[in-house]
Scaffold this active site. Structure first.
Site, mmCIF file in Angstrom:
data_model
loop_
_atom_site.group_PDB
_atom_site.id
_atom_site.type_symbol
_atom_site.label_atom_id
_atom_site.label_comp_id
_atom_site.label_asym_id
_atom_site.label_seq_id
_atom_site.Cartn_x
_atom_site.Cartn_y
_atom_site.Cartn_z
ATOM 1 N N ASP A 63 -9.522 -6.639 1.169
ATOM 2 C CA ASP A 63 -9.830 -7.996 1.649
ATOM 3 C C ASP A 63 -8.744 -9.025 1.355
ATOM 4 O OD1 ASP A 63 -12.588 -7.437 2.641
ATOM 5 O OD2 ASP A 63 -12.987 -7.074 0.522
ATOM 6 N N HIS B 216 -10.811 -5.659 8.854
ATOM 7 C CA HIS B 216 -9.611 -6.481 8.824
ATOM 8 C C HIS B 216 -9.780 -7.634 9.810
ATOM 9 C CE1 HIS B 216 -7.171 -2.714 7.418
ATOM 10 N NE2 HIS B 216 -8.137 -3.050 6.600
#
Length: 446
Positions: free
Chosen positions: A23, A53
């Site tokens: 992340d 993503h």
């Protein structure tokens, strides 16, 4: 100890890996590299459909890339390598969303290695049953069956369904039935659709995408630069992460380096490590710098509590853990530092340079060879007893944060992001220069 870097030389291709728990902004980093133009393809080199993503474009479009490469909105093709677990059902849903965002034929941009293992509803159901059985000792699975895919492949090598099997319905049906029966015998009834329904969807997938062999990457590398997009983060690596709170995947640059060598381009990849100005983790496991007050100060637009992963957790920048990640990667050549707007939004944001563990000051975590999970579990135990002991406070100026992080990790910062509409990037062919080129476009906030 700083993360080692290599001499810059001629780095034609770019390898992107997250130096945290995931992340940090890999997708938006890849999107930015592809927006610069000239990229022949994005190559996914680990993980599977559990990747998330996030890319937000200047005109407000948002997509969470899972299996398609994060350059797709710029028309850059994706190659799913044999190190990537492929989930055709999740892929279909992702393709539908890309069409809604204006990508007319997403499958035309996709090629899949025939040897890539398939992730099926049987894997997902089995993985969830295992996680539920752990009770309070849950590992933080994404619940999508990617780890179970690897587990089955290792246990039954040669019997696992692959992307190439989708082109042969009789072979596919045989392998799917064997998979379902083995997992059912081990775990009991699985909440999954009939084999015939899965086979129908998978044969449609085989007709829609290009199935490739090992020569494909050499062809792509001859056309132009490749961007290798990793999934998850190095601190979750199957061998170097903090066992058992890890993934069944190699999250370092190792797979990408193997693929580059097979393409005849060994040593031509620039290793780009991605970090936030603060450290995050999804689910259970060590997060030494965790600070609950940061959750309110730094709200997440695209990350939250997951049914299987658990809570999204936030801590101050952990230089000890990120330096460890750079070391087990074999070093990084450059850094992408994201969320540089955070220090201005959160006055108390700091950098942890050392831990206190059992009365000792620890500035460096020892890196060991892959394969020793007992050693990694012992390290995890120590980290669960650790607390921040030495702090740096760079202030609110983003430049000071870039300088501090680059110095601590021992690599130049070549890409910066400061929120959804501002970002700066160095030309990767000009390593060592400190002058940044401003750009506008997709957000680098994930």
């Amino acid at each position: 100890m700083m993360g080692a870097t290599r001499a810059s030389g001629d780095r034609r291709h770019t390898l992107v890996a997250d130096l945290g728990f995931g992340d940090a902004g890999k997708g938006a980093t890849v999107d930015r590299l592809c927006r610069a133009g000239g990229v022949a393809a994005v190559v996914r080199f680990n993980g599977g459909a559990q990747a998330a993503h996030n890319v937000v474009t200047a005109d407000g479009r948002h997509h969470t890339f899972a299996q398609f490469g994060s350059g797709t909105l710029h028309g850059v093709p994706t190659q799913l390598s044999r190190f990537t677990a492929v989930d055709p059902l999740a892929l279909a849903a992702e393709a539908d969303h890309l069409r809604a965002l204006g990508v007319p034929d997403p499958y035309a941009l996709l090629a899949v290695d025939r040897d890539a293992p398939l992730t099926t509803p049987y894997h997902a159901a089995a993985g969830r049953l295992r996680e539920l059985a752990r009770g309070e000792a849950r590992h933080g699975s994404c619940g999508m069956g990617v780890g179970e895919t690897t587990r089955y492949t290792l246990a039954h090598a040669g019997d696992e369904p692959t992307a190439g099997d989708c082109a042969s319905r009789p072979r596919l049906l045989s392998r799917l039935r064997l998979l379902r029966d083995r997992l059912t015998d081990e775990l009991g009834p699985l909440a999954a659709p009939p084999v015939e329904a899965c086979a129908e969807a998978y044969t449609s997938f085989a007709r829609a995408v290009r199935l490739t062999d090992g020569t494909r990457l050499r062809e792509l590398a001859a056309r132009g630069p490749l961007v290798f997009e990793g999934a998850q983060g190095v601190l979750l690596d199957e061998w170097h992460g903090f066992h058992p709170y890890t993934t069944w995947s190699t999250t370092t640059f190792a797979n990408a380096e193997t693929l580059l060598a097979e393409a005849g381009a060994a040593g031509e990849g620039l290793r780009l490590g991605v970090v936030r100005t603060y450290t995050t983790r999804h689910g259970p496991g060590p997060l030494v710098t965790e600070d609950p007050e940061l959750t309110a100060a730094l709200p997440e637009p695209h990350n939250g509590h997951g049914r299987w992963q658990g809570a999204f957790r936030i801590g101050h920048f952990d230089a000890v853990a990120h330096t460890y990640a750079a070391e087990v990667c074999g070093g990084v050549d450059a850094l992408a530092v994201t969320h540089l707007d955070a220090p201005r939004r959160c006055r108390g944001l700091r950098i942890c340079r050392a831990y206190g563990i059992d009365g000792d000051l620890v500035e460096r975590l020892p890196a060991g060879p892959p394969g020793d999970l007992a050693r990694q579990a012992e390290l995890t135990g120590r980290l669960l007893r650790a607390a921040p002991a030495l702090w740096d406070t760079p202030g609110r100026d983003p430049r000071h944060w870039s300088e501090a992080i680059g110095s601590l990790l021992g690599a130049p910062v070549l890409l910066e992001s400061s929120g959804p509409a501002r970002q700066g990037v160095n030309d990767l062919r000009s390593m060592g220069k400190s002058k940044y080129v401003s750009g506008k476009g997709s957000a680098l906030s994930v």
